[in-house]
Design a protein around this motif. Structure first.
Motif, PDB file in Angstrom:
ATOM      1  N   ALA A  68      15.389  25.034  35.799  1.00 34.23           N
ATOM      2  CA  ALA A  68      15.260  26.327  36.478  1.00 34.23           C
ATOM      3  C   ALA A  68      14.226  26.319  37.605  1.00 34.23           C
ATOM      4  O   ALA A  68      14.431  26.918  38.656  1.00 34.23           O
ATOM      5  CB  ALA A  68      14.925  27.420  35.469  1.00 34.23           C
ATOM      6  N   GLY A  69      13.086  25.668  37.369  1.00 36.67           N
ATOM      7  CA  GLY A  69      12.056  25.627  38.409  1.00 36.67           C
ATOM      8  C   GLY A  69      11.318  26.935  38.596  1.00 36.67           C
ATOM      9  O   GLY A  69      10.590  27.112  39.577  1.00 36.67           O
ATOM     10  N   VAL A  70      11.515  27.888  37.670  1.00 35.32           N
ATOM     11  CA  VAL A  70      10.794  29.170  37.729  1.00 35.32           C
ATOM     12  C   VAL A  70      10.250  29.464  36.330  1.00 35.32           C
ATOM     13  O   VAL A  70      10.714  28.883  35.347  1.00 35.32           O
ATOM     14  CB  VAL A  70      11.715  30.340  38.186  1.00 35.32           C
ATOM     15  N   PRO A  71       9.258  30.357  36.216  1.00 36.78           N
ATOM     16  CA  PRO A  71       8.758  30.713  34.886  1.00 36.78           C
ATOM     17  C   PRO A  71       9.904  31.108  33.961  1.00 36.78           C
ATOM     18  O   PRO A  71      10.791  31.864  34.355  1.00 36.78           O
ATOM     19  CB  PRO A  71       7.829  31.899  35.171  1.00 36.78           C
ATOM     20  N   SER A  72       9.881  30.571  32.751  1.00 39.76           N
ATOM     21  CA  SER A  72      11.012  30.772  31.838  1.00 39.76           C
ATOM     22  C   SER A  72      10.575  31.402  30.522  1.00 39.76           C
ATOM     23  O   SER A  72       9.460  31.178  30.041  1.00 39.76           O
ATOM     24  CB  SER A  72      11.699  29.433  31.545  1.00 39.76           C
ATOM     25  N   ILE A  73      11.499  32.179  29.970  1.00 38.07           N
ATOM     26  CA  ILE A  73      11.336  32.756  28.631  1.00 38.07           C
ATOM     27  C   ILE A  73      12.495  32.213  27.812  1.00 38.07           C
ATOM     28  O   ILE A  73      13.657  32.340  28.212  1.00 38.07           O
ATOM     29  CB  ILE A  73      11.404  34.296  28.677  1.00 38.07           C
ATOM     30  N   ILE A  74      12.190  31.578  26.689  1.00 36.68           N
ATOM     31  CA  ILE A  74      13.258  30.995  25.872  1.00 36.68           C
ATOM     32  C   ILE A  74      13.118  31.447  24.424  1.00 36.68           C
ATOM     33  O   ILE A  74      12.028  31.834  23.986  1.00 36.68           O
ATOM     34  CB  ILE A  74      13.261  29.448  25.942  1.00 36.68           C
ATOM     35  N   SER A  75      14.206  31.381  23.690  1.00 38.40           N
ATOM     36  CA  SER A  75      14.134  31.753  22.279  1.00 38.40           C
ATOM     37  C   SER A  75      13.551  30.603  21.474  1.00 38.40           C
ATOM     38  O   SER A  75      13.767  29.425  21.779  1.00 38.40           O
ATOM     39  CB  SER A  75      15.522  32.118  21.742  1.00 38.40           C
ATOM     40  N   LYS A  76      12.805  30.962  20.442  1.00 30.83           N
ATOM     41  CA  LYS A  76      12.235  29.946  19.541  1.00 30.83           C
ATOM     42  C   LYS A  76      13.346  29.176  18.826  1.00 30.83           C
ATOM     43  O   LYS A  76      13.112  28.112  18.279  1.00 30.83           O
ATOM     44  CB  LYS A  76      11.343  30.622  18.497  1.00 30.83           C
ATOM     45  N   GLN A  77      14.560  29.751  18.837  1.00 30.17           N
ATOM     46  CA  GLN A  77      15.679  29.135  18.126  1.00 30.17           C
ATOM     47  C   GLN A  77      16.379  28.051  18.952  1.00 30.17           C
ATOM     48  O   GLN A  77      17.327  27.436  18.487  1.00 30.17           O
ATOM     49  CB  GLN A  77      16.694  30.217  17.726  1.00 30.17           C
ATOM     50  N   SER A  78      15.927  27.808  20.181  1.00 30.99           N
ATOM     51  CA  SER A  78      16.576  26.780  21.005  1.00 30.99           C
ATOM     52  C   SER A  78      15.853  25.445  20.836  1.00 30.99           C
ATOM     53  O   SER A  78      14.630  25.404  20.661  1.00 30.99           O
ATOM     54  CB  SER A  78      16.589  27.210  22.472  1.00 30.99           C
ATOM     55  N   GLY A  79      16.620  24.365  20.896  1.00 29.77           N
ATOM     56  CA  GLY A  79      16.066  23.035  20.673  1.00 29.77           C
ATOM     57  C   GLY A  79      14.954  22.674  21.636  1.00 29.77           C
ATOM     58  O   GLY A  79      13.963  22.039  21.262  1.00 29.77           O
TER      59      GLY A  79
END
Length: 211
Positions: free
Chosen positions: A134-145
Motif C-alpha cells: 500500500a505504501g500508506v499508513p495501514s489499519i489491519i485486522s488482528k485476524q490477518s496473517g
C-alpha cells in the motif's frame, strides 16, 4: 498453530515462512496522481464476507460523525457489493462513499497513491499482502496473517468498529502520527523481501539434510 493444534504435529517440526513483497518498479513508485483536498480512506479487495467490508462501512459512519472532510473508497467487486451500497445509503453516508469497482494493474497503485489510509478489516486472511504494497499508513485486522510480521501498522479486531474508527480518525487528524506510520511502515516493508523468505526455506532444507 493450526497445523500443530488441529493435526497434532510436533511443534519442533513446524517453521513459519511468511510471504514477502516484490519491490515496486520505478514507474509504479513514481506514479503521480492529483491529491484530493479531502482525506481518502481506501478498502481494496474482494467485497465478500471474508474481507469484512461491512465493518469498514460501519467504521466510516462513526468517523463521519466527527469529521466531514474525508471520503471512503471501497474498490473491488464481489457478492456483497450491492449490500454495501445499500448499507452506506442506510447510514446516510452515500455521498461520502465511492464504489469504483474492480481495479487492476496501474489503477491499483494510482488508487493507493491517492489514499491517506489503507484498511484491511478481514475476518479471515491467511496472509494478506496488500498492506505491504500500500505504501500508506495501514489499519489491519488482528485476524490477518500479516499481523504476525507487521509492527508499524494499527491492528484492531475485525469486529471492533470503534477501535477502527478511532484509528482512522487519528491518522487523518494528526500529521505526526501519519508521518510516523508512513515512514516506519515503508522502512519495515523494504525489509520484507522474497529473497529472505527464499533463503529461510533453503536453510530449513539444509538443516534437515544435515541432520
Amino acid at each position: 498453530r493450526t497445523v500443530i493444534e488441529k493435526y497434532g504435529i510436533d511443534p519442533a517440526k513446524v517453521t513459519t515462512v511468511h510471504n514477502a513483497v516484490e519491490p515496486l518498479s520505478e514507474e509504479l513508485k513514481n506514479i503521480q496522481v492529483p491529491k484530493s483536498k479531502e482525506k481518502v480512506v481506501t478498502f481494496l479487495g474482494r467485497i465478500t464476507m471474508q474481507k469484512g467490508p461491512e465493518y469498514f462501512v460501519e467504521a466510516a459512519a462513526k468517523v463521519l460523525q466527527k469529521v466531514h472532510n474525508v471520503r471512503f473508497v471501497m474498490a473491488g467487486s464481489g457478492d456483497m457489493m450491492e449490500k454495501m451500497i445499500n448499507l452506506a445509503a442506510q447510514k446516510d453516508i452515500a455521498d461520502r462513499f465511492h464504489f469504483p469497482g474492480f481495479q487492476k494493474g496501474k489503477q491499483v497503485y494510482e488508487m493507493l497513491k491517492a489514499s491517506d489510509v489503507y484498511i484491511m478489516p478481514s475476518v479471515s486472511e491467511p496472509f494478506g499482502i496488500s498492506p505491504l504494497e500500500a505504501g500508506v499508513p495501514s489499519i489491519i485486522s488482528k485476524q490477518s496473517g500479516c499481523a504476525e510480521i507487521l509492527n508499524h501498522v494499527i491492528k484492531t479486531d475485525y469486529w471492533d468498529i470503534d477501535a477502527m474508527a478511532d484509528a482512522i480518525y487519528s491518522i487523518i487528524t494528526y500529521p505526526a502520527m501519519y508521518k510516523q506510520l508512513h515512514d516506519e511502515g515503508l522502512t519495515e516493508v523494504n525489509g520484507i523481501q522474497w529473497i529472505k523468505a527464499g533463503k529461510k526455506v533453503i536453510d530449513i532444507y539444509n538443516n534437515l539434510l544435515n541432520h
